[in-house]
Design an enzyme around this catalytic site. Structure first.
Site, PDB file in Angstrom:
ATOM      1  N   ASP A 157      61.122  27.511 -23.481  1.00  0.00           N
ATOM      2  CA  ASP A 157      61.139  26.182 -22.860  1.00  0.00           C
ATOM      3  C   ASP A 157      62.148  26.104 -21.720  1.00  0.00           C
ATOM      4  O   ASP A 157      61.976  25.384 -20.749  1.00  0.00           O
ATOM      5  CB  ASP A 157      61.403  25.090 -23.908  1.00  0.00           C
ATOM      6  CG  ASP A 157      62.678  25.315 -24.709  1.00  0.00           C
ATOM      7  OD1 ASP A 157      63.321  26.379 -24.570  1.00  0.00           O
ATOM      8  OD2 ASP A 157      63.041  24.415 -25.503  1.00  0.00           O
ATOM      9  N   HIS A 158      63.244  26.842 -21.830  1.00  0.00           N
ATOM     10  CA  HIS A 158      64.284  26.897 -20.799  1.00  0.00           C
ATOM     11  C   HIS A 158      65.180  28.074 -21.114  1.00  0.00           C
ATOM     12  O   HIS A 158      64.934  28.814 -22.082  1.00  0.00           O
ATOM     13  CB  HIS A 158      65.094  25.592 -20.743  1.00  0.00           C
ATOM     14  CG  HIS A 158      65.614  25.155 -22.085  1.00  0.00           C
ATOM     15  ND1 HIS A 158      66.671  25.772 -22.722  1.00  0.00           N
ATOM     16  CD2 HIS A 158      65.198  24.166 -22.929  1.00  0.00           C
ATOM     17  CE1 HIS A 158      66.893  25.189 -23.883  1.00  0.00           C
ATOM     18  NE2 HIS A 158      66.005  24.217 -24.042  1.00  0.00           N
ATOM     19  N   LYS A 192      58.483  25.151 -34.124  1.00  0.00           N
ATOM     20  CA  LYS A 192      58.991  24.065 -33.289  1.00  0.00           C
ATOM     21  C   LYS A 192      57.951  23.661 -32.247  1.00  0.00           C
ATOM     22  O   LYS A 192      57.511  24.471 -31.438  1.00  0.00           O
ATOM     23  CB  LYS A 192      60.287  24.500 -32.592  1.00  0.00           C
ATOM     24  CG  LYS A 192      60.932  23.377 -31.802  1.00  0.00           C
ATOM     25  CD  LYS A 192      62.335  23.747 -31.326  1.00  0.00           C
ATOM     26  CE  LYS A 192      62.995  22.552 -30.650  1.00  0.00           C
ATOM     27  NZ  LYS A 192      64.386  22.832 -30.248  1.00  0.00           N
ATOM     28  N   ASP A 216      63.242  29.166 -27.804  1.00  0.00           N
ATOM     29  CA  ASP A 216      64.035  28.045 -27.304  1.00  0.00           C
ATOM     30  C   ASP A 216      65.320  28.602 -26.689  1.00  0.00           C
ATOM     31  O   ASP A 216      66.111  29.251 -27.376  1.00  0.00           O
ATOM     32  CB  ASP A 216      64.372  27.086 -28.458  1.00  0.00           C
ATOM     33  CG  ASP A 216      64.935  25.760 -27.975  1.00  0.00           C
ATOM     34  OD1 ASP A 216      65.645  25.750 -26.959  1.00  0.00           O
ATOM     35  OD2 ASP A 216      64.671  24.733 -28.630  1.00  0.00           O
ATOM     36  N   CYS A 251      64.616  20.707 -23.823  1.00  0.00           N
ATOM     37  CA  CYS A 251      63.564  21.027 -24.791  1.00  0.00           C
ATOM     38  C   CYS A 251      62.274  20.228 -24.634  1.00  0.00           C
ATOM     39  O   CYS A 251      61.223  20.766 -24.289  1.00  0.00           O
ATOM     40  CB  CYS A 251      64.107  20.853 -26.212  1.00  0.00           C
ATOM     41  SG  CYS A 251      65.566  21.852 -26.559  1.00  0.00           S
TER      42      CYS A 251
END
Length: 523
Positions: free
Chosen positions: A308-309, A123, A35, A75
């Site tokens: 995710d980013h 996650k 993440d 997210c």
């Protein structure tokens, strides 16, 4: 403990030795999605600032995508794109609260239906209904003409000592469970397996001192991980003056509580701690790779590392994500496995929606017709008998959530990054030549009208972005209105308790007037 974080030459030889006895069955698949991991750290020169031995291991024995992007730099929508294989405007994954339905078909579902032993750990965060009330209300009301400080000021925090290795304990617990699952379940299965591990790191930690509604603005690490950072290489990013910022970037800087003064020492500390957090995430990747190797599964497993980013880490006078600048939108993507090329760097722009068809092709499952992405195997496979559907060479990213006061669309093609907002008229577009302007400080949209015209036409052939922006605008009003009326008389009390600028709490009447005006204006 140190031995766990070092990649040795015997480790490489073991991998190749296992490859000789490669199982002819479909390969296993292991994906780690971190993440907020800046993709530029996965290759030079960014990789020199922090020791990432297991990412380096994947880079040497696999393929590194030098221009991999999120399809939405936040997210839940980003993960929704990865799991669905569709652009966020197609699934209407508008913000951290509004994403995929719980019954959406993911690529993991298809693998299980087609004979894979599957496991998802850590996650996930791709279905609707999650994240804080503050987060969703900020997204819904971004058009209200109030400048709001929604986040805590970014800070760094030192914990523990040189023996403190497991700082993010939750991630380590999930990593340990994934390793145990490999050793005690996957190793004894007759089926190929697919394992997904989602990490929280290197996402900044929640700032506890700001109360229960606080977001993540604390960059926390220990001396052990900070020792992995080359502090001499930690740079202080160049900033435009606030008055010279694009209006949307100005809004983001203010809402992220970054408009005040920061010393060079503060900025370098935040960045160094962020890099240390990346090193800890890399070690988690290494632990599971070690479990695969020790279980003699590594040679027949495709390993994928991505995020995710990214994380701005004080670039462009911002932290967090929610931006199309490289620090926020550029993600790592490294793929290693049987039949795939080694030590390969791929320049072509790709994005997270490409992982869905890639995983299906790896597992010999027919691709679905509605997917937005393209299989990456033609770019990295040793075999020529692969998918005939070639990647078009452009990527789309879009953003509709909080901390940004207009729907944003980014098209990356060749050396160019083209960014438009809302209806394409009310706010000026941006064009960056990344071959000459890696810091993205020079908007050259007026210097290259032909390039803008070409990219604008391409973008509109992909998505009717003015219509999407209008749909999001209407959704925000309806969703906020429904939430507001549902609170009844408690509305003023609840709204005053959110993590907004103090002026909202001092002047509730002005706030409510602004809300009323916004709700009553035609979309």
């Amino acid at each position: 403990m140190e031995r766990m974080f070092l990649v040795t030459f015997p480790f490489f030889f073991t991998y190749f030795a296992q490859s000789i006895c490669l199982n002819v069955s479909r390969p296993n698949i292991f994906m780690v999605m971190s993440d907020a991991f800046d993709g530029r750290l996965s290759f030079d020169p960014g990789s020199k600032v922090v020791q990432l031995p297991y990412i380096n291991y994947l880079r040497q024995l696999g393929s590194t995508f030098l221009n991999a992007y999120t399809n939405s730099p936040i997210c839940c929508p980003s993960r929704a794109a990865m799991w669905s294989g569709q652009f966020v405007h197609l699934t209407q994954s508008w913000n951290n609260y509004k994403c995929l339905e719980a019954n959406a078909t993911t690529w993991m579902d298809l693998l299980e239906e087609n004979g894979y032993l599957t496991k998802m750990m850590g996650k996930l965060d791709f279905t609707s209904g999650s994240h804080s009330v503050s987060n969703r209300v900020e997204a819904w009301t971004r058009d209200v003409p109030f400048l709001l400080t929604q986040e805590g000021r970014p800070v760094s925090q030192l914990v523990g000592n040189m023996s403190t290795i497991k700082v993010m304990k939750k991630d380590w617990q999930n990593t340990d469970q994934a390793s145990q699952w490999i050793r005690h379940r996957a190793a004894f299965s007759n089926q190929p397996f697919a394992l997904y591990l989602g990490l929280n790191l290197p996402h900044p930690y929640k700032t506890e001192s700001l109360g229960p509604t606080a977001g993540g603005s604390t960059f926390r690490s220990s001396p052990y991980w900070l020792s992995k950072v080359s502090h001499k290489l930690v740079s202080v990013p160049k900033w435009l003056p606030m008055a010279a910022m694009h209006p949307v970037d100005y809004y983001s800087t203010l809402t992220k509580n970054c408009s005040g003064d920061f010393t060079e020492e503060e900025i370098k500390s935040i960045r160094a701690f962020y890099y240390a957090m990346c090193a800890e995430a890399d070690a988690m990747l290494g632990e599971v790779i070690s479990a695969l190797r020790e279980s003699k599964l590594l040679s027949n497993t495709v390993v994928i590392f991505t995020a995710d980013h990214g994380e701005l880490a004080m670039e462009h006078r911002q932290f967090y994500k929610m931006s199309m600048f490289e620090g926020s939108s550029h993600v790592p993507l490294l793929v290693m496995g049987p039949g795939l090329m080694s030590d390969l760097q791929v320049n072509q722009p790709v994005s997270l929606v490409d992982l869905y068809p890639t995983v299906l092709e790896i597992s010999e499952i027919s691709a679905l017709s509605h997917l937005s992405g393209y299989s990456l195997l033609p770019l990295i496979s040793k075999s020529r008998g692969i998918s005939k559907k070639q990647h078009p060479g452009w990527v789309l990213s879009e953003y509709h959530g909080c901390n940004v006061n207009a729907s944003t669309y980014m098209l990356r093609s060749g050396q160019w990054k083209y960014i438009v907002y809302s209806d394409g008229i009310s706010l000026p577009p941006q064009l960056f030549d990344l071959s000459l302007d890696k810091d993205e400080l020079h908007n050259v949209v007026h210097k290259f009208p032909d390039v803008q015209s070409r990219l604008e036409s391409l973008l509109r052939s992909i998505v009717d972005y003015p219509q999407v922006s209008s749909t999001v605008h209407l959704y925000n009003k309806k969703a906020f209105g429904k939430w507001r009326w549902g609170l009844g008389k408690n509305y003023s009390h609840v709204i005053a308790g959110l993590r907004w600028h103090v002026d909202w709490q001092k002047d509730v009447l002005a706030h409510e007037k602004a809300i009323e005006t916004w709700l009553n204006v035609n979309p």
